[in-house]
Design a protein around this motif. Sequence first.
Motif, short mmCIF file in Angstrom:
data_model
loop_
_atom_site.label_atom_id
_atom_site.label_comp_id
_atom_site.label_asym_id
_atom_site.label_seq_id
_atom_site.Cartn_x
_atom_site.Cartn_y
_atom_site.Cartn_z
N PRO A 1 -39.77 20.77 18.71
CA PRO A 1 -39.78 20.43 20.43
C PRO A 1 -40.88 19.50 20.48
O PRO A 1 -41.83 19.11 19.87
CB PRO A 1 -40.45 21.82 20.91
N VAL A 2 -40.68 18.50 21.48
CA VAL A 2 -41.51 17.44 21.89
C VAL A 2 -42.37 17.77 23.14
O VAL A 2 -41.55 18.02 24.22
CB VAL A 2 -40.56 16.16 22.14
N PRO A 3 -43.49 17.99 23.00
CA PRO A 3 -44.32 18.44 24.21
C PRO A 3 -43.98 17.42 25.51
O PRO A 3 -44.22 16.31 25.26
CB PRO A 3 -45.90 18.25 23.71
N ARG A 4 -44.20 18.00 26.59
CA ARG A 4 -44.10 17.14 27.77
C ARG A 4 -45.09 16.18 27.93
O ARG A 4 -45.08 15.11 28.23
CB ARG A 4 -43.86 18.05 28.94
N GLU B 1 -45.14 12.02 28.65
CA GLU B 1 -45.68 11.36 29.57
C GLU B 1 -46.90 10.56 29.28
O GLU B 1 -46.87 9.41 29.71
CB GLU B 1 -46.55 12.89 30.25
N GLU B 2 -47.32 10.71 27.92
CA GLU B 2 -48.31 9.42 27.56
C GLU B 2 -47.68 8.23 27.22
O GLU B 2 -48.09 7.16 27.55
CB GLU B 2 -48.95 10.14 25.98
N ALA B 3 -46.54 8.34 26.54
CA ALA B 3 -45.39 7.18 26.21
C ALA B 3 -45.10 6.52 27.33
O ALA B 3 -45.13 5.27 27.58
CB ALA B 3 -44.33 7.64 25.33
N LEU B 4 -44.85 7.27 28.42
CA LEU B 4 -44.26 6.87 29.84
C LEU B 4 -45.47 5.96 30.35
O LEU B 4 -45.17 4.80 31.19
CB LEU B 4 -43.68 7.81 30.78
N GLU B 5 -46.40 6.43 30.18
CA GLU B 5 -47.75 5.77 30.84
C GLU B 5 -47.98 4.48 30.23
O GLU B 5 -48.31 3.53 30.96
CB GLU B 5 -49.14 6.82 30.91
#
Length: 242
Positions: free
Chosen positions: A30-33, A37-41
């Motif tokens: 699984p990829v944690p949410r 979110e960190e990568a999108l920031e």
Amino acid sequence: MTGLPFDVLETDRLLTTTRSVRRRLDLDRPVPRAVLEEALEVAVQAPTANDQQNWRWVVITEQAVKDQLAELFDISWQFHQKEVWTRSGRRRNNPQARKNNASAAALAETIARVPALVIPCVLGRPPDIGAIDAEWLGATGTRNLGTWQEGVRIGAMRASNFYGSIFPAVWSFQLALRSRGLGSTITCMHLPFERQVGELLGIPAGVTQVCLVPVAYTIGTDFRPAKRVPAKERTSWERWQA
């Protein structure tokens, strides 16, 4: 190297080993949410035309939705195989092209199992280059722009601004994922069904889905720079050289 703001060797290693990952995606981890979110920031720090920041991101992790997207993805892939690949003899006879095709086929088979699918979007629709050029010519027809007037068009510039405002962010997103041990790739196989996907995900018709980015942890991290024609062989200085 000393006195530089970053570790250049490590930065270059990140930039040159961030590959399109399709077959080495860990489909069971699984990829944690929080990681997404960190990568999108990181991604939204990318430059955007006129600082519009008109990007939007849709992240899909629900299995039932991924299954529906996978059905549409497969239809596009089968069409691509028949209409593009099978008619391109030069590509079929190229070892690297065959390798890339096999990699893309593997993704098509497993897309529903990828932990997260991310659809980068842009508010608005792609510019109509022809209509913009016609409007430009109408507006400038009575104005004297001197010797530069002939052949001047602005439609291509608007299109460049539109897509140039999202793809830097997509690449930053991929780099941020790579630095955290995840892999990704850019695919457009769902776009023939943009309307249907929009209805499925609640994306308004006035929003452009730019691509789809499958995201998963990678199996191993030993990615290497790809074989590329040296930049100096494709670079001209001061004037174009073939």
